[in-house]
Motif scaffolding. Structure first.
Motif, mmCIF file in Angstrom:
data_model
loop_
_atom_site.group_PDB
_atom_site.id
_atom_site.type_symbol
_atom_site.label_atom_id
_atom_site.label_comp_id
_atom_site.label_asym_id
_atom_site.label_seq_id
_atom_site.Cartn_x
_atom_site.Cartn_y
_atom_site.Cartn_z
ATOM 1 N N SER A 244 0.827 -1.198 0.000
ATOM 2 C CA SER A 244 0.000 0.000 0.000
ATOM 3 C C SER A 244 0.864 1.250 0.000
ATOM 4 O O SER A 244 1.871 1.330 0.704
ATOM 5 N N ARG A 245 0.499 2.214 -0.852
ATOM 6 C CA ARG A 245 1.144 3.533 -0.958
ATOM 7 C C ARG A 245 2.524 3.468 -1.609
ATOM 8 O O ARG A 245 3.321 4.404 -1.492
ATOM 9 N N THR A 246 2.793 2.403 -2.321
ATOM 10 C CA THR A 246 4.051 2.319 -3.070
ATOM 11 C C THR A 246 4.031 3.301 -4.235
ATOM 12 O O THR A 246 2.999 3.532 -4.859
ATOM 13 N N SER A 247 5.196 3.852 -4.544
ATOM 14 C CA SER A 247 5.377 4.667 -5.741
ATOM 15 C C SER A 247 6.158 3.875 -6.775
ATOM 16 O O SER A 247 7.158 3.226 -6.447
ATOM 17 N N ILE A 248 5.686 3.934 -8.010
ATOM 18 C CA ILE A 248 6.384 3.319 -9.139
ATOM 19 C C ILE A 248 6.959 4.457 -9.968
ATOM 20 O O ILE A 248 6.207 5.207 -10.601
ATOM 21 N N ALA A 249 8.258 4.624 -9.930
ATOM 22 C CA ALA A 249 8.928 5.728 -10.625
ATOM 23 C C ALA A 249 9.426 5.235 -11.975
ATOM 24 O O ALA A 249 10.402 4.493 -12.053
ATOM 25 N N SER A 250 8.765 5.659 -13.038
ATOM 26 C CA SER A 250 9.079 5.195 -14.392
ATOM 27 C C SER A 250 9.917 6.232 -15.122
ATOM 28 O O SER A 250 9.482 7.365 -15.307
ATOM 29 N N TYR A 251 11.113 5.828 -15.549
ATOM 30 C CA TYR A 251 12.009 6.773 -16.201
ATOM 31 C C TYR A 251 12.283 6.429 -17.666
ATOM 32 O O TYR A 251 13.040 7.137 -18.339
ATOM 33 N N ALA A 252 11.675 5.344 -18.186
ATOM 34 C CA ALA A 252 11.909 4.942 -19.579
ATOM 35 C C ALA A 252 10.728 4.122 -20.058
ATOM 36 O O ALA A 252 9.881 3.693 -19.262
ATOM 37 N N ASN A 253 10.666 3.899 -21.364
ATOM 38 C CA ASN A 253 9.574 3.115 -21.935
ATOM 39 C C ASN A 253 10.104 1.898 -22.694
ATOM 40 O O ASN A 253 9.588 1.544 -23.741
#
Length: 342
Positions: A244-253
């Protein structure tokens, strides 16, 4: 001076080696004698543009955002850098024509950072885009720290997707320095060795294992933060292993530019999907990254080389096109260009 330029977008063949006069620094600027230039995916993507033959915002562009060298001259108003200082640079070509694929580059002083004693130019040229992106990814969580230092991530589990890449490598090193337990997903034994050398406590081969089950065994309460290189491909996995409340930090595709989310699964866990692009993170995030990376360097963090989990691939300035092609072809490790002798 010798400089690599291009005057239109296209394949590596648009890059030319030319002679140019070094630009004297204006007020608030410094000129750096570049020793090593670092190549990132953003460099070849900018050079290619959306198609060949496009016009550029400048008459000619010198590529490469990252580099390291020695301050050669300072402009009026610059008080925290001096001639002879060993430095690294970041966002060197952002909204400017002057990247680091040249013998001298003139930059705003705020994009030039003093290297701590004993830190090599190879490390310096490998910091900008990878380390600063990793720093931002590790500091976006709603419940997490805004700055990194030893103890900042104590008790947290960080999942680094693709730990054998340059950003993943830096994320592993910074997260471990800050006290996190680090899990990294990889695609094979060689990359597992690299992620482990970078400092990952655990590696999960997503091609040979049920990644969600393996991560759940390592982190039964879920992971606290995810540094994601392929959010489109990994969204389902990320939702499954997040707490719960995790952040997924996406820096590429990597693996595709489309993202499909199970809205309810994200909503139930109050997940935060955070996208990270260094060029638009803002001045505060950049200055925080510079300060924390400098502290990490002083603590011996962020080494490069195969033994540290980031193999180096070296090219001469005249072979900048081949260096760009190597990154575009997915070279594992860091591609560097030797510009001047130390």
């Amino acid at each position: 001076m010798k400089s690599i330029i291009y005057t239109e977008t296209g394949a590596p063949s648009v890059l030319q080696l030319v002679d140019r006069e070094p630009t004297p620094p204006g007020p608030g600027e410094v000129r750096v004698r570049v020793i090593v230039s670092g190549v990132n995916p953003t460099d070849w993507k900018s050079r290619r543009g959306s198609g060949p033959g496009e016009a550029l915002p400048f008459a000619e562009v010198t590529p490469n955002q990252d580099g390291a060298g020695v301050v050669d001259a300072v402009g009026d108003g610059v008080t925290d850098l001096a001639v002879g200082d060993r430095v690294w640079t970041y966002l060197s070509g952002h909204q400017r024509p002057t990247g680091t694929a040249q013998e001298y580059t003139t930059l705003p002083a705020e994009r030039v950072v003093r290297l701590p004693d004993g830190i090599s130019f190879d490390v310096g040229a490998s910091l900008g885009v990878p380390a600063m992106t990793a720093h931002r990814a590790l500091t976006v969580a709603e419940d997490g720290p805004r700055r990194l230092q030893p103890g900042a991530l104590d008790g947290q589990v960080v999942l680094v997707s693709g730990g054998a890449g340059a950003v993943g490598h830096a994320a592993i090193q910074l997260a471990r320095w800050a006290g996190a337990t680090v899990i990294s997903t990889i695609s094979g034994p060689a990359k597992a060795d690299l992620a482990t050398a970078a400092g990952a406590h655990h590696v999960v081969n997503y091609r040979e294992q049920d990644a969600a089950a393996a991560i759940a065994e390592l982190a039964p309460d879920g992971v606290d933060l995810i540094v994601e290189v392929a959010v489109g491909a990994n969204a389902e996995l990320d939702q499954a292993v997040a707490r719960s409340r995790t952040s997924i930090a996406s820096y590429a595709n990597d693996g595709g530019a489309k993202l499909a989310l199970d809205v309810r699964a994200s909503m139930v866990k109050n997940l935060r999907w955070q996208f990270v692009l260094l060029y638009t993170v803002g001045d505060l995030a950049l200055s925080d990254a510079v300060a924390d990376i400098t502290a990490a360097l002083r603590d011996g963090v962020l080494p490069v080389g195969e033994g540290a989990g980031l193999p180096l691939h070296r090219f001469a300035l005249v072979d900048t096109g081949a260096a760009h092609q190597a990154v575009e072809d997915g070279a594992i490790g860091k591609v560097l260009i030797d510009v001047n002798s130390d």
